[in-house]
Design an enzyme around this catalytic site. Sequence first.
Site, PDB file in Angstrom:
ATOM      1  N   SER A 157     -37.804 -41.719 -11.414  1.00 25.62           N
ATOM      2  CA  SER A 157     -36.965 -41.680 -10.232  1.00 25.62           C
ATOM      3  C   SER A 157     -35.586 -41.123 -10.582  1.00 25.62           C
ATOM      4  CB  SER A 157     -36.877 -43.083  -9.617  1.00 25.62           C
ATOM      5  OG  SER A 157     -36.240 -43.064  -8.366  1.00 25.62           O
ATOM      6  N   ASP A 322     -46.488 -41.099  -3.271  1.00 28.05           N
ATOM      7  CA  ASP A 322     -45.031 -41.179  -3.329  1.00 28.05           C
ATOM      8  C   ASP A 322     -44.460 -40.203  -2.304  1.00 28.05           C
ATOM      9  OD1 ASP A 322     -42.347 -41.249  -3.911  1.00 28.05           O
ATOM     10  OD2 ASP A 322     -42.561 -40.799  -6.052  1.00 28.05           O
ATOM     11  N   HIS A 355     -43.699 -44.819  -4.241  1.00 29.54           N
ATOM     12  CA  HIS A 355     -42.736 -44.433  -5.283  1.00 29.54           C
ATOM     13  C   HIS A 355     -42.723 -45.433  -6.440  1.00 29.54           C
ATOM     14  CE1 HIS A 355     -39.341 -42.461  -7.061  1.00 29.54           C
ATOM     15  NE2 HIS A 355     -38.562 -43.517  -6.924  1.00 29.54           N
TER      16      HIS A 355
END
Length: 381
Positions: A157, A322, A355
């Site tokens: 991320s 995601d 995610h």
Amino acid sequence: MPDILPPDCVGIVTPQTYQFTTPLALDCGRPLPHYELIYETYGTLNKNHSNAVLICHALSSDHHAAGYYSMQDKKPGWWETCIGPGKPIDTNRFFVVSLNNLGGCKGSTGPNTNNPDTSKPYGPDFPIVTVRDWVKSQARLGDVLGISQWAAVIGGSLGGMQALQWAIDYPKHLRHCVVIAAAPKLTAQNIAFNEVARQAILSDPDFHAGHYYQHNTTPHRGLMLARMLGHITYLSDVAMRKKFGRELREGKINFGFDVEFQVESYLRYQGRSFVDRFDANTYLLMTKALDYFDPANEHEGKLSSALAKVLAKFLVISFTSDWRFSPARSREIVKALLYNKKEVSYAEIKAHDGHDAFLMPIPQYIQIFKAYMQQIEIPTE
């Protein structure tokens, strides 16, 4: 906490703090005269310091990536699934460094630490930092630890964005770059989510323009709403449906606005628990760093130009569900690297976790990650 630590755990760990006295010039134009970074290490640094791996954390994470602080801890570090003996980031092979970024709220200098000029918390006066600023401070920590070149810089991320920035800014200082569930820049939709979260905090009456420390209060409601919104974007529709469906807490509709659906209860719990462990000013800073990240911006919007001088070998991983940082965004990075004839491996993992999949022990993900890390050569001279 188990009575006996599993053999693939790094065990009991102790954070360390280093105080930097050389000013750090920030992208915003303001210098940070001196600052502290808190970090943890796992494994053993070899004689020629060639086996070091840097872990870059995501928005709400910190330096505690693996292990436990005591036998009474209920949970290990946030990336326990991937760091430890025999795991993808194998501490039998690698010396792992994980730190809390500048502007964080878990021990590094940030809004909730004292400004030496005022003897009061920095609060909103703490300068806005960028991903590039973080990488610069991380490079200084590497110098302190005697690490001139990382075997790998790894992140998921926002951490993946830092890893990418590392490869751009310090091409000779890392041999491998692992970018997981990340993107070369945020979409307008992602920036919009961050703005709504910030407005929830800024409009809380207890925010006091960021000086809530002096008022002995916390913008609980605003930070809770920000986290609830963020958490929705970290999960997929499939994951939420599988976990909660439309189940009612009491098995019936009560025709009111209190918690009725299980998913409502879950989100409120997530929001309340987040308020107890995170700082609102830090949340504002971290989301802005996300918004500003765009290494192609200085190259007329061409990511291939931004990555032209990287030297590291890359592993890029994305997850099918995601939607916050979709596989298409990871493929942009891969395409730009291939355009420059750089060495890159890419894996798109089928997963239903959204995610947050990069934090999960998904077998295919773990196998691919581990296989890549095992082939990293560690020079002995």
